[in-house]
Write a protein that holds these residues in place. Structure first.
Motif, PDB file in Angstrom:
ATOM      1  N   UNK A  20       0.858  -1.175   0.000  1.00 36.93           N
ATOM      2  CA  UNK A  20       0.000   0.000   0.000  1.00 36.93           C
ATOM      3  C   UNK A  20       0.898   1.229   0.000  1.00 36.93           C
ATOM      4  N   UNK A  21       0.495   2.209  -0.786  1.00 34.95           N
ATOM      5  CA  UNK A  21       1.208   3.485  -0.824  1.00 34.95           C
ATOM      6  C   UNK A  21       0.312   4.525  -0.180  1.00 34.95           C
ATOM      7  N   UNK A  22       0.841   5.209   0.815  1.00 32.93           N
ATOM      8  CA  UNK A  22       0.098   6.259   1.496  1.00 32.93           C
ATOM      9  C   UNK A  22       0.785   7.579   1.202  1.00 32.93           C
ATOM     10  N   UNK A  23       0.062   8.440   0.522  1.00 38.37           N
ATOM     11  CA  UNK A  23       0.612   9.735   0.099  1.00 38.37           C
ATOM     12  C   UNK A  23       0.200  10.809   1.096  1.00 38.37           C
ATOM     13  N   UNK A  24       1.194  11.465   1.681  1.00 38.96           N
ATOM     14  CA  UNK A  24       0.964  12.602   2.569  1.00 38.96           C
ATOM     15  C   UNK A  24       1.141  13.867   1.730  1.00 38.96           C
ATOM     16  N   UNK A  25       0.089  14.627   1.587  1.00 36.18           N
ATOM     17  CA  UNK A  25       0.101  15.805   0.731  1.00 36.18           C
ATOM     18  C   UNK A  25       0.984  16.910   1.313  1.00 36.18           C
ATOM     19  N   UNK A  26       1.429  17.785   0.442  1.00 35.69           N
ATOM     20  CA  UNK A  26       2.269  18.905   0.881  1.00 35.69           C
ATOM     21  C   UNK A  26       1.535  19.832   1.850  1.00 35.69           C
ATOM     22  N   UNK A  27       0.222  19.755   1.881  1.00 35.33           N
ATOM     23  CA  UNK A  27      -0.529  20.592   2.827  1.00 35.33           C
ATOM     24  C   UNK A  27      -0.225  20.216   4.280  1.00 35.33           C
ATOM     25  N   UNK A  28       0.466  19.090   4.463  1.00 32.57           N
ATOM     26  CA  UNK A  28       0.876  18.678   5.811  1.00 32.57           C
ATOM     27  C   UNK A  28       2.030  19.548   6.340  1.00 32.57           C
ATOM     28  N   UNK A  29       2.800  20.137   5.449  1.00 36.09           N
ATOM     29  CA  UNK A  29       3.999  20.893   5.855  1.00 36.09           C
ATOM     30  C   UNK A  29       3.739  21.891   6.991  1.00 36.09           C
ATOM     31  N   UNK A  30       2.755  22.775   6.857  1.00 38.39           N
ATOM     32  CA  UNK A  30       2.589  23.780   7.928  1.00 38.39           C
ATOM     33  C   UNK A  30       1.964  23.241   9.209  1.00 38.39           C
ATOM     34  N   UNK A  31       1.523  21.990   9.220  1.00 35.41           N
ATOM     35  CA  UNK A  31       0.849  21.423  10.383  1.00 35.41           C
ATOM     36  C   UNK A  31       1.808  20.833  11.419  1.00 35.41           C
ATOM     37  N   UNK A  32       3.100  20.736  11.075  1.00 35.20           N
ATOM     38  CA  UNK A  32       4.044  20.061  11.980  1.00 35.20           C
ATOM     39  C   UNK A  32       4.060  20.647  13.390  1.00 35.20           C
ATOM     40  N   UNK A  33       3.821  21.920  13.519  1.00 38.18           N
ATOM     41  CA  UNK A  33       3.884  22.554  14.834  1.00 38.18           C
ATOM     42  C   UNK A  33       2.524  22.643  15.512  1.00 38.18           C
ATOM     43  N   UNK A  34       1.498  22.054  14.893  1.00 36.15           N
ATOM     44  CA  UNK A  34       0.165  22.080  15.498  1.00 36.15           C
ATOM     45  C   UNK A  34       0.169  21.263  16.794  1.00 36.15           C
ATOM     46  N   UNK A  35      -0.705  21.620  17.693  1.00 32.10           N
ATOM     47  CA  UNK A  35      -0.698  21.060  19.049  1.00 32.10           C
ATOM     48  C   UNK A  35      -0.831  19.534  19.074  1.00 32.10           C
ATOM     49  N   UNK A  36      -1.761  18.977  18.304  1.00 35.31           N
ATOM     50  CA  UNK A  36      -2.007  17.537  18.339  1.00 35.31           C
ATOM     51  C   UNK A  36      -1.620  16.875  17.023  1.00 35.31           C
ATOM     52  N   UNK A  37      -0.598  17.403  16.388  1.00 35.84           N
ATOM     53  CA  UNK A  37      -0.209  16.915  15.063  1.00 35.84           C
ATOM     54  C   UNK A  37       0.037  15.408  15.048  1.00 35.84           C
ATOM     55  N   UNK A  38       0.932  14.928  15.893  1.00 34.70           N
ATOM     56  CA  UNK A  38       1.286  13.509  15.866  1.00 34.70           C
ATOM     57  C   UNK A  38       0.088  12.634  16.189  1.00 34.70           C
ATOM     58  N   UNK A  39      -0.679  13.006  17.179  1.00 38.83           N
ATOM     59  CA  UNK A  39      -1.858  12.212  17.548  1.00 38.83           C
ATOM     60  C   UNK A  39      -2.837  12.116  16.382  1.00 38.83           C
ATOM     61  N   UNK A  40      -3.091  13.246  15.724  1.00 37.58           N
ATOM     62  CA  UNK A  40      -4.071  13.272  14.641  1.00 37.58           C
ATOM     63  C   UNK A  40      -3.598  12.487  13.424  1.00 37.58           C
ATOM     64  N   UNK A  41      -2.351  12.666  13.044  1.00 40.63           N
ATOM     65  CA  UNK A  41      -1.837  11.961  11.874  1.00 40.63           C
ATOM     66  C   UNK A  41      -1.782  10.457  12.152  1.00 40.63           C
ATOM     67  N   UNK A  42      -1.390  10.088  13.358  1.00 40.19           N
ATOM     68  CA  UNK A  42      -1.346   8.674  13.721  1.00 40.19           C
ATOM     69  C   UNK A  42      -2.735   8.056  13.666  1.00 40.19           C
ATOM     70  N   UNK A  43      -3.742   8.767  14.152  1.00 34.75           N
ATOM     71  CA  UNK A  43      -5.117   8.258  14.127  1.00 34.75           C
ATOM     72  C   UNK A  43      -5.583   8.026  12.688  1.00 34.75           C
ATOM     73  N   UNK A  44      -5.260   8.949  11.795  1.00 36.04           N
ATOM     74  CA  UNK A  44      -5.634   8.782  10.381  1.00 36.04           C
ATOM     75  C   UNK A  44      -4.923   7.571   9.778  1.00 36.04           C
ATOM     76  N   UNK A  45      -3.644   7.423  10.084  1.00 34.98           N
ATOM     77  CA  UNK A  45      -2.878   6.298   9.549  1.00 34.98           C
ATOM     78  C   UNK A  45      -3.444   4.974  10.063  1.00 34.98           C
ATOM     79  N   UNK A  46      -3.736   4.908  11.350  1.00 38.23           N
ATOM     80  CA  UNK A  46      -4.310   3.687  11.926  1.00 38.23           C
ATOM     81  C   UNK A  46      -5.636   3.331  11.258  1.00 38.23           C
ATOM     82  N   UNK A  47      -6.487   4.322  11.061  1.00 33.94           N
ATOM     83  CA  UNK A  47      -7.795   4.085  10.446  1.00 33.94           C
ATOM     84  C   UNK A  47      -7.644   3.607   9.006  1.00 33.94           C
ATOM     85  N   UNK A  48      -6.734   4.200   8.280  1.00 32.45           N
ATOM     86  CA  UNK A  48      -6.529   3.813   6.886  1.00 32.45           C
ATOM     87  C   UNK A  48      -5.995   2.392   6.783  1.00 32.45           C
ATOM     88  N   UNK A  49      -5.025   2.053   7.609  1.00 32.74           N
ATOM     89  CA  UNK A  49      -4.462   0.703   7.579  1.00 32.74           C
ATOM     90  C   UNK A  49      -5.493  -0.343   8.005  1.00 32.74           C
TER      91      UNK A  49
END
Length: 195
Positions: A20-49
């Motif tokens: 499986x190929x999971x593409x993270x769009x460039x719109x993710x770039x400015x979100x790195x410093x968001x408060x719950x960035x890692x939690x939110x991205x991890x939740x999306x990845x878990x749901x997709x897998x």
């Protein structure tokens, strides 16, 4: 937000590895410093897998800004050690700018991934002998298993995806080379591989 891509026109035979190929769009770039960035991205990845089911190999396709490479590698390392990528073969996309400092790239991803796919298409780089030689040297200095990633298209007006197809073997001469990766995008490409 996520979108599912269409399946490739030609499916892998049953005896081949399912990936499986999971593409993270460039719109993710400015979100790195968001408060719950890692939690939110991890939740999306878990749901997709969970949705796609078992896959022997997961490719994380993210053109991370160079300054974010250490953070990106650290996140991938955590996902693999104790998160949604545990027990899976993990590959990441790299672009030429990522290996401009091969030692730093190796330090970031060594042990975190099984390999990287050096994407040469759609980068805007000139495809010539000097560029290929430089990139080949940097990939080898990074000392990680790699595939050469080519595309049957490029979005730039003055690029030549056919040139990268013709030169993939030059990029694939290294001891850590592990194959060719093609992004067809619905285009015919088989005739380009052996051109």
């Amino acid at each position: 937000t996520w979108r599912r891509a269409l399946s490739p026109a030609v499916a892998l035979p049953p005896h081949r590895t399912r990936a499986i190929v999971i593409r993270f769009d460039d719109s993710l770039h400015p979100r790195w410093d968001a408060r719950h960035f890692e939690r939110d991205v991890t939740a999306h990845l878990e749901a997709l897998l969970a949705e796609v089911g078992p896959a022997n190999e997961v490719q994380l396709d993210y053109d991370a800004p160079v300054r974010r490479l250490p953070q990106w590698a650290s996140l991938v390392r955590r996902w693999r050690a104790e998160g949604p990528l545990t027990g899976r073969d993990v590959w990441v996309t790299s672009i030429p700018a990522h290996v401009s400092d091969p030692a730093a790239y190796r330090r970031a991803f060594d042990g975190a991934v099984d390999g990287h796919i050096m994407q040469v298409f759609d980068t805007g780089l000139t495809c010539d002998a000097a560029r290929v030689a430089l990139l080949s040297r940097r990939v080898e200095e990074a000392d990680l298993v790699y595939r050469v990633g080519v595309g049957a298209f490029e979005r730039g007006r003055h690029t030549d995806h056919g040139c990268w197809f013709r030169r993939w073997r030059d990029l694939g001469r290294g001891a850590n080379f592990s194959g060719l990766w093609v992004f067809p995008a619905g285009h015919v490409y088989h005739h380009l591989i052996d051109a």
